[in-house]
Write an enzyme that holds these catalytic residues in place. Structure first.
Site, PDB file in Angstrom:
ATOM      1  N   CYS A 108      15.404 -93.018  76.993  1.00  0.00           N
ATOM      2  CA  CYS A 108      14.488 -92.004  77.549  1.00  0.00           C
ATOM      3  C   CYS A 108      13.889 -91.119  76.456  1.00  0.00           C
ATOM      4  O   CYS A 108      13.567 -89.953  76.697  1.00  0.00           O
ATOM      5  CB  CYS A 108      15.197 -91.127  78.587  1.00  0.00           C
ATOM      6  SG  CYS A 108      15.851 -92.041  79.985  1.00  0.00           S
ATOM      7  N   ASN A 109      13.759 -91.679  75.251  1.00  0.00           N
ATOM      8  CA  ASN A 109      13.217 -90.908  74.134  1.00  0.00           C
ATOM      9  C   ASN A 109      12.190 -91.765  73.397  1.00  0.00           C
ATOM     10  O   ASN A 109      12.486 -92.337  72.341  1.00  0.00           O
ATOM     11  CB  ASN A 109      14.344 -90.486  73.192  1.00  0.00           C
ATOM     12  CG  ASN A 109      13.904 -89.439  72.186  1.00  0.00           C
ATOM     13  OD1 ASN A 109      12.786 -89.471  71.688  1.00  0.00           O
ATOM     14  ND2 ASN A 109      14.793 -88.514  71.871  1.00  0.00           N
TER      15      ASN A 109
END
Length: 478
Positions: free
Chosen positions: A410-411
């Site tokens: 999620c980055n």
């Protein structure tokens, strides 16, 4: 009669020896249970299979681990006293309110807020770090003169704040802290916001907290995403100077889930603009006429609805576990030592032709000031090309003994920047509505996997875990 006397005398002389022997046995059991594998198997019984094999858990950035002692204390608390919704003035409600206020104090203790500074900070309970970040984004006093600037190493939950700025036609400026300074806002006198993580959840890279002071000098308030940092590092929130910080408690000590906090300077929230109100945040409201009067206290004003009061009451047992480990500084030192050992072992893995087997992303060679307890990597084939992380993960985790995390975590900013993926080509795929961040797609751009494997460590990680992981990686078939 004489023989009986002699036997009695012998028994009397042997009694002290028996007592000494029993005490020694108890001492050995105590040492085994409380300092060795015995205690580990008790407190982390969920880390052992039915056959007694230890699971090497390496997703502490995803979620910490609770202990059995912690859960037993929670169960005892719930079984021995009645707690109710804190809104009414009943005895069980007052008992709940006392525990909630105690929890706020424990959080400020954990963040090293001295008693004389307590009135300067608010602790707002949220359902996690994501809601804490959203709360700042939603209620920040944006105008078209505002600027939001953020590190590209931010988690998606922090990147999402920019959408509130976009609604108000504010200026959006991403930056790379290692190669460029924080950009100046369009208007230094406007309400501007700097957002960055204390630790990158993708690679474990730490971003200097000195950026907070630099941001203030340039006219920004600062939102510090501390969710990946505080589980294994001490954070002095006052010394840092951050206007806002956030955490999710399951990342710190495993339980409870669905509970986090926004820690905010009161002086940095006086102009927040609240629209929605829920139960518990209004002093008085009317259906007709359509009027409501909200509380002015920041905590009461922003904790909409019934708080997760039983989870909040459970926090003290998690903090007790941290203290049993010697506190945050000792936890930080232990995690780094274990990370350093794992890093050295992984960097020593090579193919028969001498080429390295593991490509690691991070700042491990710079030490714990620049790197957290995370090793994110991809595996290389003997010819130097990548083995896709999904294929590697399936081999490493084949029997469930090793637990890792794969993908971009999620980055996207950190993932694309550190792996070297061509962002322009990636954007073309995204615009065609293709799923580029789903690991199962085995997506590659120019021969580079879109993602990696992350091994994140915590205070419960052991050298046995390290050896298990290194052996599994060493045995991966290319």
């Amino acid at each position: 009669m004489r023989k009986e006397t002699v036997r009695g005398a012998k028994w009397g002389h042997s009694l002290p020896k028996l007592l000494v022997g029993s005490l020694l046995l108890l001492l050995v059991c105590f040492i085994f249970f409380y300092t060795g594998k015995g205690r580990d198997q008790h407190d982390f019984s969920h880390l052992y299979t039915k056959r007694g094999d230890r699971i090497a858990y390496f997703d502490f950035t995803g979620s910490g681990l609770f202990t059995q002692t912690q859960i037993q204390k929670v169960s005892h608390m719930l079984a021995t006293k009645l707690y109710g919704n804190a809104h009414p003035p009943s005895p069980c409600a007052r008992a709940t309110e006392e525990l909630i206020e105690e929890a706020r104090e424990l959080i400020l203790d954990w963040l090293f807020v001295e008693q004389e500074k307590r009135d300067d900070y608010s602790v707002v309970f949220t359902d996690g770090a994501t809601e804490a970040l959203r709360t700042v984004g939603e209620h920040f006093p944006w105008t078209k003169e505002s600027t939001i600037t953020y590190s590209i190493l931010n988690h998606n939950s922090a990147l999402g704040i920019r959408e509130y700025a976009r609604i108000h036609n504010a200026t959006i400026k991403p930056f790379r802290h290692e190669i460029e300074e924080i950009p100046m806002p369009t208007n230094k006198s406007a309400n501007n916001l700097l957002v960055f993580p204390a630790e990158c959840n993708f690679s474990g890279k730490k971003i200097p907290l000195s950026l907070i002071e630099e941001g203030h000098r340039k006219g920004y308030r600062v939102m510090l995403d501390s969710a990946a940092y505080v589980p294994t590092n001490p954070l002095d929130i006052v010394k840092s100077g951050a206007d806002y910080a956030c955490t999710s408690f399951y990342k710190v000590f495993g339980y409870p889930t669905g509970l986090g906090a926004l820690i905010a300077k009161k002086s940095s929230t006086t102009d927040f603009q609240k629209t929605y109100f829920g139960g518990g945040t209004v002093k008085t409201s009317f259906a007709d006429p359509p009027v409501a009067f909200l509380y002015q206290n920041f905590e009461e004003r922003y904790e909409d609805g019934t708080r997760n009061f039983l989870a909040i009451a459970s926090l003290k047992f998690g903090f007790e576990e941290l203290e049993k480990q010697g506190g945050m500084q000792q936890i930080s030192e232990k995690v780094w030592k274990t990370t350093e050992i794992l890093y050295e072992k992984l960097t020593s893995l090579t193919h028969p032709n001498g080429r390295k087997k593991v490509e690691i992303y991070g700042s491990h060679e710079k030490g714990p000031e620049y790197q957290g307890g995370v090793i994110t990597f991809n595996l290389l084939k003997p010819d130097g090309s990548y083995l896709h992380f999904v294929d590697a993960e399936q081999q490493i985790e084949s029997d469930g003994i090793v637990q890792l995390r794969t993908g971009c975590m999620c980055n996207p900013g950190a993932c694309y920047e550190l792996t070297g993926v061509n962002v322009k080509l990636l954007l073309e795929h995204a615009e065609r509505n293709e799923h580029i961040c789903v690991p199962e797609s085995r997506r590659e751009i120019g021969g580079v996997p879109v993602g990696a494997i992350r091994a994140s460590l915590g205070w419960a990680t052991t050298l046995e875990d390290v050896d298990i992981l290194v052996e599994r990686i060493g045995n991966v078939m290319m």
